[in-house]
Write an enzyme that holds these catalytic residues in place. Structure first.
Site, short mmCIF file in Angstrom:
data_model
loop_
_atom_site.label_atom_id
_atom_site.label_comp_id
_atom_site.label_asym_id
_atom_site.label_seq_id
_atom_site.Cartn_x
_atom_site.Cartn_y
_atom_site.Cartn_z
N LYS A 148 7.46 -0.10 6.33
CA LYS A 148 7.11 1.30 5.53
C LYS A 148 8.31 2.12 5.20
CE LYS A 148 4.66 4.21 8.50
NZ LYS A 148 3.65 4.84 9.09
N ASP B 121 -4.74 9.39 16.46
CA ASP B 121 -5.24 9.16 15.02
C ASP B 121 -5.97 7.68 15.01
OD1 ASP B 121 -5.54 9.68 12.47
OD2 ASP B 121 -3.78 9.04 11.77
N VAL C 83 4.18 1.06 1.84
CA VAL C 83 4.54 -0.19 2.59
C VAL C 83 4.85 -1.35 1.74
CG1 VAL C 83 3.43 -1.67 4.25
CG2 VAL C 83 2.85 0.96 4.33
N GLY D 168 0.69 -1.32 -0.03
CA GLY D 168 0.06 0.05 0.03
C GLY D 168 1.03 1.51 0.06
N GLN D 169 0.26 2.42 -0.35
CA GLN D 169 1.02 3.63 -0.15
C GLN D 169 0.07 4.72 0.42
OE1 GLN D 169 2.54 4.35 -4.37
NE2 GLN D 169 3.87 5.98 -3.45
N GLY D 170 0.65 5.45 1.18
CA GLY D 170 0.21 6.54 1.80
C GLY D 170 0.85 7.88 1.64
#
Length: 612
Positions: free
Chosen positions: A329, A426, A315, A308-310
């Protein structure tokens, strides 16, 4: 050969053997280990029956017939020692029979020189029960059946704070005893225990590369640092004399013996390295490992498997070994000043809890930064929050209740279980990861803050968190002080999303006529109507109602009206009917014009200033 010459050769050989076999301290009869096996034994430790000057009072070790090193603690607790770290003054020990829990009722360190060596791990209280096999499978958090293998019953341990009311099957178990302030490692049959000692303090000597020993002239046991070179000066002089006296044959014999002992020493060192490696593997949960960037590339197979990517990084899936999978990450260099990275490592390195993602290691190699976590195959909770009318993707109400309780326990640990209170800031479905059994684990501590447990408010320069989950006081001091209750608010929003199987509606000009989702739930509960979501059985309806009430208590917009996470855990564990909280939406109409719950129209928000 003349008799005198023979005597001289024999004497020379005797001197040579004395030199070659003498280890540091051998002149005072101080064994270096258990016949060449096990960890090195030096001050403050000594073997039983050796010279008193070899060690410090209370640091006696012994050897078994198989050359295992034994630590004897009060109340006849005997453990095998695998590692002694003299620099950090810690040792690692285990039960030789693979049943560490049997020592629970007997371990008493008050009369010994040692303390449990867990600096950042919370020590907990447990209650031990004897239950039937069926009951132990239902309730056991820690299986201690090795304590009584011959019995038809199983011995189990539960956290003492866990309520057993409304649990008839557990009430039928027999309580054996309580234990206080022990690490969870003691409940694992094949676990290791870490012990530390503070007196005598030889860290200064070790850091300077000197020997730590007892002062010769002192009525009380006092220590001093001794230069190693002085200790060996006499031995060096003897070697010079022997080199002059002995003929060439004696020198060659000595060389052969020396090479043999170098070989033996090398083998012992390799064995020590294996033990150290095992020690680090056992403690990687307590102290994250530092990796190089080359390690990160190897672990991720050159960043082959993208998870995944944020906003903060990408990651990847990785492997530490064939059995251990991790999520790596890699942080973006262009974002922030490294605060998120320092928050993650500094915060997660302190904690270890079943409902908090474990930080395995990190990379800080020049400008490259990465975080290595345990791998959780089911991804985030967000993946499972979908329409509750869809049977194919709906997890079921009992599982949702278990997930909510697990998250609450993890948050309670962050707020109360550590040396300092950890505020996450968060909490949201994306940051709740699930393992193979759908057990929840809190992740992503990039916005976290540390504060003391008695601190009632936290200073802030700007709002932290994700829109929709941020508590009102994080935006404006008019609602109260920012504290651990701000995390409680985020948890409440998350639980209400779980109940509704949908994301909290973000109010915009286009959807301003839609009713605010938490308010819709409150109106249904207040009118005594069933929640209009997928319900299969009456028990499901009760669980859905309980979760909804808990969520509504948590989103009260004044922090003082919200429960603590400890109370939330109690509410979720109890079977009793909960009271509906005060209406947090009383000051607004059903057609809302503001996204923040309960905010009055046209009310100005003052920014909270950070005092740090």
């Amino acid at each position: 050969m003349a008799t005198g010459s023979k005597d001289m050769v024999v004497s020379s050989y005797c001197i040579l053997f004395l030199v070659m076999f003498a280890a540091p301290g051998a002149g005072t009869g101080c064994p270096a280990n258990c016949n060449g096996h096990g960890p090195p034994i030096r001050f403050p430790f000594r073997l039983k029956n050796s010279h008193p000057d070899c060690g410090y009072p209370g640091f006696d070790l012994s050897c078994t017939s198989t050359n295992e090193t034994v630590l004897e603690l009060p109340a006849s607790v005997k453990l095998f020692v695998s590692i002694i770290d003299y620099k950090s003054q810690m040792l690692l020990a285990y039960d030789p029979n693979g049943c560490l829990p049997k020592h629970l009722p007997h371990l008493n360190l008050s009369a010994s020189r040692f303390q449990l060596g867990y600096r950042y791990l919370e020590l907990e209280d447990f209650t031990v029960f004897s239950c039937s096999r069926t009951e132990s499978r239902m309730w056991s958090e820690y299986d201690m059946s090795c304590v009584d293998n011959d019995s038809d019953n199983h011995v189990i341990a539960l956290n003492s704070h866990r309520s057993i009311r409304n649990s008839p099957s557990l009430l039928s178990c027999s309580k054996l005893y309580n234990v206080s302030s022990v690490p969870y490692h003691m409940l694992l049959p094949n676990g290791n225990l870490s012990f530390s000692w503070s007196t005598p303090n030889c860290r200064k000597c070790e850091a300077e590369g000197k020997l730590c020993k007892l002062k010769q002239i002192s009525s009380e046991p006092e220590i001093e640092c001794s230069d190693i070179s002085k200790q060996h000066r006499g031995a060096s002089m003897r070697k010079k004399i022997i080199g002059i006296v002995l003929p060439l044959s004696s020198f060659l014999l000595g060389l052969v013996i020396a090479l043999y002992y170098v070989h033996r020493s090398d083998e012992a060192e390799k064995e020590n390295q294996k033990r150290i490696k095992k020690f680090l593997e056992d403690y990687k949960a307590l102290k994250p490992t530092r990796y190089t960037y080359a390690d990160i590339k190897r672990i991720t197979n050159q960043f082959k498997d993208l998870l995944g990517q944020g906003a903060y990084g990408t990651v990847y899936k990785g492997k530490l070994s064939n059995e251990i999978l991790v999520a790596v990450k890699v942080l973006n260099n262009s974002i922030g000043n490294g605060e998120e990275f320092m928050n993650e490592v500094g915060t997660m390195g302190r904690i270890h809890h079943v409902n908090v993602v474990r930080l395995v290691g990190f990379c800080a190699d020049g400008f490259r930064r990465a975080l290595v976590y345990e791998y959780l195959p089911k991804n985030s909770l967000q993946k499972f929050i979908s329409s509750a009318d869809n049977k194919n993707s709906f997890l079921g109400w009992k599982k949702l209740e278990d997930i909510a309780l697990g998250i609450a326990k993890g948050m309670e640990y962050l707020h109360q279980g550590c040396d300092q209170r950890i505020l996450h800031f968060d909490i949201k479905p994306h940051n709740i990861l699930l393992d193979d059994n759908l057990n929840p684990k809190i992740s992503d501590f990039g916005m976290a803050k540390l504060c003391s447990k008695d601190q009632s408010a936290v200073s802030m320069t700007a709002a932290r968190g994700t829109k929709g989950y941020i508590a009102p006081e994080v935006f404006s001091r008019n609602f109260g002080n920012v504290s651990h209750k701000s995390d409680v608010y985020s948890f409440g929003v998350l639980v209400l999303e779980m109940v509704g199987g949908r994301k909290n509606v973000e109010v915009t000009a286009e959807n301003a006529c839609q009713i605010y989702f938490p308010e819709w739930i409150y109106n249904l509960l207040e009118r005594g109507e069933d929640l209009r979501i997928y319900i299969e059985e009456e028990e499901d309806a009760n669980i859905a109602k309980k979760l909804a009430i808990v969520g509504l208590w948590c989103i009260q917009w004044h922090p003082i009206q919200r429960p603590s996470m400890k109370v939330v855990v109690h509410m979720l564990e109890e079977g009793e009917i909960l009271s509906i909280p005060p209406n947090p939406f009383a000051s607004t109409s059903t057609k809302r014009t503001n996204a923040m719950p309960g905010r009055l129209p046209h009310q100005e928000l003052g920014v909270i200033s950070e005092l740090e």
